[in-house]
Write a protein that holds these residues in place. Structure first.
Motif, short mmCIF file in Angstrom:
data_model
loop_
_atom_site.label_atom_id
_atom_site.label_comp_id
_atom_site.label_asym_id
_atom_site.label_seq_id
_atom_site.Cartn_x
_atom_site.Cartn_y
_atom_site.Cartn_z
N UNK A 170 0.85 -1.19 0.00
CA UNK A 170 0.00 0.00 0.00
C UNK A 170 0.88 1.25 0.00
N UNK A 171 0.52 2.20 -0.82
CA UNK A 171 1.26 3.46 -0.92
C UNK A 171 0.39 4.58 -0.36
N UNK A 172 0.97 5.40 0.53
CA UNK A 172 0.25 6.51 1.15
C UNK A 172 1.08 7.77 0.97
N UNK A 173 0.48 8.82 0.40
CA UNK A 173 1.21 10.06 0.14
C UNK A 173 0.33 11.24 0.57
N UNK A 174 0.91 12.15 1.35
CA UNK A 174 0.20 13.37 1.75
C UNK A 174 0.34 14.40 0.64
N UNK A 175 -0.79 14.89 0.13
CA UNK A 175 -0.80 15.86 -0.96
C UNK A 175 -1.09 17.28 -0.51
N UNK B 242 -3.58 0.96 -3.55
CA UNK B 242 -3.47 -0.45 -3.25
C UNK B 242 -3.25 -1.20 -4.57
N UNK B 243 -3.22 -2.51 -4.50
CA UNK B 243 -3.06 -3.29 -5.73
C UNK B 243 -4.27 -3.15 -6.64
N UNK B 244 -5.41 -2.74 -6.07
CA UNK B 244 -6.66 -2.70 -6.85
C UNK B 244 -7.23 -1.30 -7.03
N UNK C 29 5.70 3.93 6.08
CA UNK C 29 6.27 2.61 5.79
C UNK C 29 5.26 1.70 5.12
N UNK C 30 5.73 0.91 4.17
CA UNK C 30 4.89 -0.08 3.48
C UNK C 30 5.11 -1.42 4.18
N UNK C 31 4.15 -1.84 5.00
CA UNK C 31 4.27 -3.07 5.78
C UNK C 31 3.35 -4.13 5.17
N UNK C 32 3.93 -5.27 4.85
CA UNK C 32 3.16 -6.36 4.24
C UNK C 32 3.45 -7.68 4.95
N UNK C 33 2.41 -8.52 5.03
CA UNK C 33 2.53 -9.84 5.64
C UNK C 33 2.15 -10.90 4.62
N UNK C 34 2.83 -12.03 4.66
CA UNK C 34 2.48 -13.10 3.73
C UNK C 34 2.99 -14.44 4.26
N UNK C 35 2.46 -15.50 3.66
CA UNK C 35 2.91 -16.86 3.95
C UNK C 35 3.84 -17.30 2.83
N UNK C 36 5.01 -17.79 3.17
CA UNK C 36 5.98 -18.20 2.16
C UNK C 36 5.55 -19.49 1.47
N UNK C 37 5.70 -19.51 0.16
CA UNK C 37 5.42 -20.72 -0.62
C UNK C 37 6.69 -21.44 -1.04
#
Length: 386
Positions: free
Chosen positions: A1-6, A28-30, A264-272
């Motif tokens: 996710x990208x967050x920018x103050x304009x 976001x991705x979508x 900060x761009x914080x992401x969680x995932x399960x490793x494959x």
């Protein structure tokens, strides 16, 4: 996710201009979502300097009718002809006045009929999709900010009345809850949100000349205790003294944003699968976890991942892998049980509540009501506190 103050009152970059207004871009991705539009076309110029293409925005959210949040909308619709506009229908025809310092209008005069095919009325809670959730039914359970005493709107007869902020809404985009100015009060907006967000961003409308130490302490204690996994960011209509007090009371769980602030761009995932770089990072984390643990090879880590009973979850901070946890499942005649093991956050990234959030992400992957076990040695004080 990208967050920018304009658009914001403060800046940490000389090339970005300030104003009394707020606008935030979330990608976001979508979706590409614009949260408020500031007071003028300033947010467009700041967006260009920060590499944001506002023509690709698909939703605009207007939190309430004050000109410092909706004033840039007429300029936005000239450069983006497609984005849907989410706003309360009560904003249309509304007139707003502030009596702070002197009586002055805070209304943006605009013919909204030209946008009728693009406006999504935000008069009740509704879900656009699993990423965008509109919050219109905000309770008045907790005290509203004291600074609201200077704010007025027109009633049905055109007479001025104290603003009750029936035109104010909030929105959740993915893990972000955007509060606008939080005229309802940050605690009331969080009650309306239901599920706990990872981030809360927006003004809190806590003014230095109006809020006292006791009210700030009560707000900070509630945020810290009731929302332990949430990071709060505030700016715009929150006073410098109030921000300083909240930061001190909340032990690093609140920060003040400004133009040029890097979220900060914080992401969680399960490793494959395990790549060599991931394997080396996991080995470094295991060394931080225990000086006596066996250091796993990539082959051994892939064996764990291929097992139906084990999963390795990781957390990435700005694309850098900084933490891990292992989830083990055991199927027994007495029922299925789960164990959480090897919860580790790199020492350079601790204190940012990544461990708590990683565990919550991991728990969301198992059936509700499951029996889950997580233990830690008494000597690991930080882990036991978490």
């Amino acid at each position: 996710m990208k967050i920018v103050i304009l658009a914001d009152n403060r800046s940490c970059r000389d090339d970005l201009s300030t104003e009394h207004g707020l606008s935030v871009y979330v990608e976001t991705d979508r979706h590409r979502v614009l949260l408020d539009t500031g007071a003028s076309d300033l947010f467009i110029r700041n967006a260009e300097k920060q590499g944001i293409d506002l023509s690709k925005v698909d939703y605009v959210f207007i939190s309430h009718g004050h000109s410092d949040h909706i004033g840039g909308l007429p300029y936005f619709v000239e450069i983006n002809k497609e984005a849907r506009i989410i706003m309360s229908s009560k904003i249309i025809g509304g007139h707003y006045v502030s009596k702070r310092n002197h009586v002055h209008s805070i209304t943006t005069e605009y013919d909204f009929s030209s946008l009728k095919d693009r406006i999504i009325p935000a008069d009740n809670n509704f879900v656009i999709d699993d990423e965008i959730n509109l919050l219109a039914d905000i309770p008045y359970a907790e005290a509203m900010p004291e600074g609201n005493c200077n704010l007025y709107r027109n009633d049905d007869n055109g007479e001025l009345m104290r603003d009750d902020f029936c035109h104010e809404t909030a929105i959740r985009v993915g893990d972000v809850l955007f509060t606008g100015c939080a005229h309802h009060g940050i605690l009331n907006i969080l009650k309306a949100a239901g599920s706990v967000p990872a981030y809360v961003i927006g003004g809190f409308h806590l003014l230095d000349d109006y809020e006292n130490d006791e009210s700030l302490k009560r707000i900070a204690n509630t945020l810290r205790c009731d929302y332990p996994n949430t990071m709060f960011y505030t700016g715009h209509c929150t006073g410098n003294k109030c921000i300083a007090s909240l930061k001190e009371l909340m032990d690093g769980r609140l920060d003040n944003f400004c133009l040029g602030y890097e979220f900060p761009d914080v992401r969680f995932c399960c490793l494959n699968s395990i790549e060599s770089s991931e394997g080396e990072t996991i080995r470094n984390l295991i060394r931080q976890l225990s000086s006596t643990a066996e250091i796993p090879s990539d082959e051994y880590l892939n064996k764990i991942i291929r097992s139906d009973s084990n999963k390795i979850f990781i957390v990435k901070y700005n694309d850098v892998m900084v933490g891990m946890a292992t989830l083990c499942r055991c199927d027994m005649p007495s029922g299925t049980k789960y164990w959480i093991e090897d919860v580790t956050i790199d020492s350079n990234y601790r204190g940012r509540h990544l461990g708590r959030r990683l565990i919550n992400y991991l728990l969301s992957s198992i059936p509700a009501g499951s029996k889950v076990m997580l233990t830690s040695r008494p000597a690991r004080v930080a882990a036991n506190n978490m």
